[in-house]
Scaffold this active site. Sequence first.
Site, mmCIF file in Angstrom:
data_model
loop_
_atom_site.group_PDB
_atom_site.id
_atom_site.type_symbol
_atom_site.label_atom_id
_atom_site.label_comp_id
_atom_site.label_asym_id
_atom_site.label_seq_id
_atom_site.Cartn_x
_atom_site.Cartn_y
_atom_site.Cartn_z
ATOM 1 N N ALA A 57 13.568 -6.928 -13.835
ATOM 2 C CA ALA A 57 12.985 -8.228 -14.178
ATOM 3 C C ALA A 57 11.459 -8.167 -14.225
ATOM 4 O O ALA A 57 10.821 -8.896 -14.996
ATOM 5 C CB ALA A 57 13.441 -9.280 -13.172
ATOM 6 N N GLU A 59 9.663 -5.952 -15.475
ATOM 7 C CA GLU A 59 9.224 -5.439 -16.779
ATOM 8 C C GLU A 59 9.471 -6.429 -17.916
ATOM 9 O O GLU A 59 8.996 -6.204 -19.052
ATOM 10 C CB GLU A 59 9.943 -4.122 -17.110
ATOM 11 C CG GLU A 59 9.412 -2.901 -16.393
ATOM 12 C CD GLU A 59 9.738 -2.868 -14.912
ATOM 13 O OE1 GLU A 59 10.836 -3.316 -14.533
ATOM 14 O OE2 GLU A 59 8.884 -2.408 -14.128
ATOM 15 N N THR A 81 18.413 -10.593 -13.097
ATOM 16 C CA THR A 81 18.893 -11.129 -11.818
ATOM 17 C C THR A 81 18.049 -10.548 -10.697
ATOM 18 O O THR A 81 17.966 -9.326 -10.562
ATOM 19 C CB THR A 81 20.374 -10.723 -11.588
ATOM 20 O OG1 THR A 81 21.152 -11.173 -12.696
ATOM 21 C CG2 THR A 81 20.913 -11.331 -10.298
ATOM 22 N N VAL A 82 17.431 -11.430 -9.938
ATOM 23 C CA VAL A 82 16.664 -10.985 -8.778
ATOM 24 C C VAL A 82 17.342 -11.587 -7.543
ATOM 25 O O VAL A 82 17.491 -12.811 -7.433
ATOM 26 C CB VAL A 82 15.187 -11.430 -8.856
ATOM 27 C CG1 VAL A 82 14.369 -10.673 -7.812
ATOM 28 C CG2 VAL A 82 14.610 -11.199 -10.250
ATOM 29 N N ILE A 83 17.781 -10.701 -6.657
ATOM 30 C CA ILE A 83 18.515 -11.146 -5.469
ATOM 31 C C ILE A 83 17.662 -10.901 -4.232
ATOM 32 O O ILE A 83 17.145 -9.791 -4.031
ATOM 33 C CB ILE A 83 19.865 -10.406 -5.349
ATOM 34 C CG1 ILE A 83 20.703 -10.660 -6.617
ATOM 35 C CG2 ILE A 83 20.626 -10.856 -4.101
ATOM 36 C CD1 ILE A 83 22.001 -9.866 -6.684
ATOM 37 N N ASP A 86 15.727 -8.255 2.372
ATOM 38 C CA ASP A 86 15.148 -8.443 3.709
ATOM 39 C C ASP A 86 13.622 -8.484 3.697
ATOM 40 O O ASP A 86 12.994 -8.803 4.710
ATOM 41 C CB ASP A 86 15.598 -7.304 4.632
ATOM 42 C CG ASP A 86 17.103 -7.359 4.862
ATOM 43 O OD1 ASP A 86 17.665 -8.467 4.769
ATOM 44 O OD2 ASP A 86 17.691 -6.283 5.108
ATOM 45 N N THR A 87 13.022 -8.115 2.575
ATOM 46 C CA THR A 87 11.555 -8.063 2.516
ATOM 47 C C THR A 87 11.043 -9.095 1.510
ATOM 48 O O THR A 87 11.831 -9.812 0.891
ATOM 49 C CB THR A 87 11.080 -6.663 2.071
ATOM 50 O OG1 THR A 87 11.440 -6.489 0.690
ATOM 51 C CG2 THR A 87 11.711 -5.568 2.907
ATOM 52 N N HIS A 89 9.820 -8.447 -1.307
ATOM 53 C CA HIS A 89 9.878 -7.877 -2.657
ATOM 54 C C HIS A 89 10.361 -8.905 -3.690
ATOM 55 O O HIS A 89 9.818 -9.014 -4.794
ATOM 56 C CB HIS A 89 10.815 -6.661 -2.640
ATOM 57 C CG HIS A 89 10.700 -5.782 -3.835
ATOM 58 N ND1 HIS A 89 9.588 -5.026 -4.107
ATOM 59 C CD2 HIS A 89 11.566 -5.536 -4.849
ATOM 60 C CE1 HIS A 89 9.764 -4.360 -5.218
ATOM 61 N NE2 HIS A 89 10.953 -4.654 -5.696
HETATM 62 N N1 INI Z 1 14.543 -5.888 -10.351
HETATM 63 C C1 INI Z 1 15.426 -6.854 -10.682
HETATM 64 O O1 INI Z 1 15.594 -7.148 -11.874
HETATM 65 N N2 INI Z 1 16.104 -7.522 -9.718
HETATM 66 C C2 INI Z 1 15.956 -7.228 -8.392
HETATM 67 O O2 INI Z 1 16.645 -7.868 -7.569
HETATM 68 C C3 INI Z 1 15.035 -6.211 -8.022
HETATM 69 N N3 INI Z 1 14.878 -5.868 -6.628
HETATM 70 O O3 INI Z 1 15.457 -6.526 -5.769
HETATM 71 O O4 INI Z 1 14.165 -4.952 -6.286
HETATM 72 C C4 INI Z 1 14.324 -5.540 -9.051
HETATM 73 N N4 INI Z 1 13.452 -4.572 -8.748
HETATM 74 C C5 INI Z 1 12.943 -3.669 -9.765
HETATM 75 C C6 INI Z 1 11.743 -4.259 -10.496
HETATM 76 O O5 INI Z 1 12.123 -5.274 -11.394
HETATM 77 C C7 INI Z 1 11.014 -3.164 -11.307
HETATM 78 O O6 INI Z 1 11.896 -2.646 -12.265
HETATM 79 C C8 INI Z 1 10.485 -2.024 -10.441
HETATM 80 O O7 INI Z 1 9.719 -2.524 -9.359
HETATM 81 C C9 INI Z 1 9.576 -1.073 -11.289
HETATM 82 O O8 INI Z 1 8.446 -1.775 -11.798
#
Ligand code: INI
Length: 156
Positions: A57, A59, A81-83, A86-87, A89
């Site tokens: 997400a 990107e 989808t971003v779930i 625990d942090t 992030h």
């Molecule tokens: N990317 C997601 O689309 N959803 C998530 O839940 C997620 N988590 O939880 O880490 C996630 N991380 C990757 C992020 O989008 C980047 O692709 C990565 O940080 C590289 O830039």
Amino acid sequence: MNVITGIIAAPNARVVIAVARFNHLINDNLLDGAVDSLTRIGQVKEKNITVVWVPGAYELPLAVSALADSKKYDAVVALGTVIRGDTSHFDFVAGECSAGLAAIAVRTTLPVVFGVLTTDSLEQAIERAGTKVGNKGAEAALSALEMINVLQAIKI
Ligand code: INI
């Protein structure tokens, strides 16, 4: 009184769907829902639908910005989808994604719709990807088509 509203059908629309691979189990269903809405309800032709996969997400804004600047599309549907974990992030990924997408829409005056789930659990994500709370990809695609028609009506 003049009232402008947008219908949903947009048979000549060119729509690009940008979708994240992260959590693709969920995103595959959002994509299916979006394509179903575009073709079955919106009457968009399959040949006028493009799908672009990105890593996550985070990107989505970069890819969507390039797609919007290409001028090849009438709307962009962003899916992911971003779930929450625990942090903190989650906050960075979801926040940058939503703010970035909104900024592109305003900068380019192109409909960029937000079909990105931001949930506290995997269960909540599943519920919104074609089970008991509907399919947010399908809803986002309909918003894209409505906005194409609203913007067209505003410009006339
Ligand atoms: N990317 C997601 O689309 N959803 C998530 O839940 C997620 N988590 O939880 O880490 C996630 N991380 C990757 C992020 O989008 C980047 O692709 C990565 O940080 C590289 O830039």
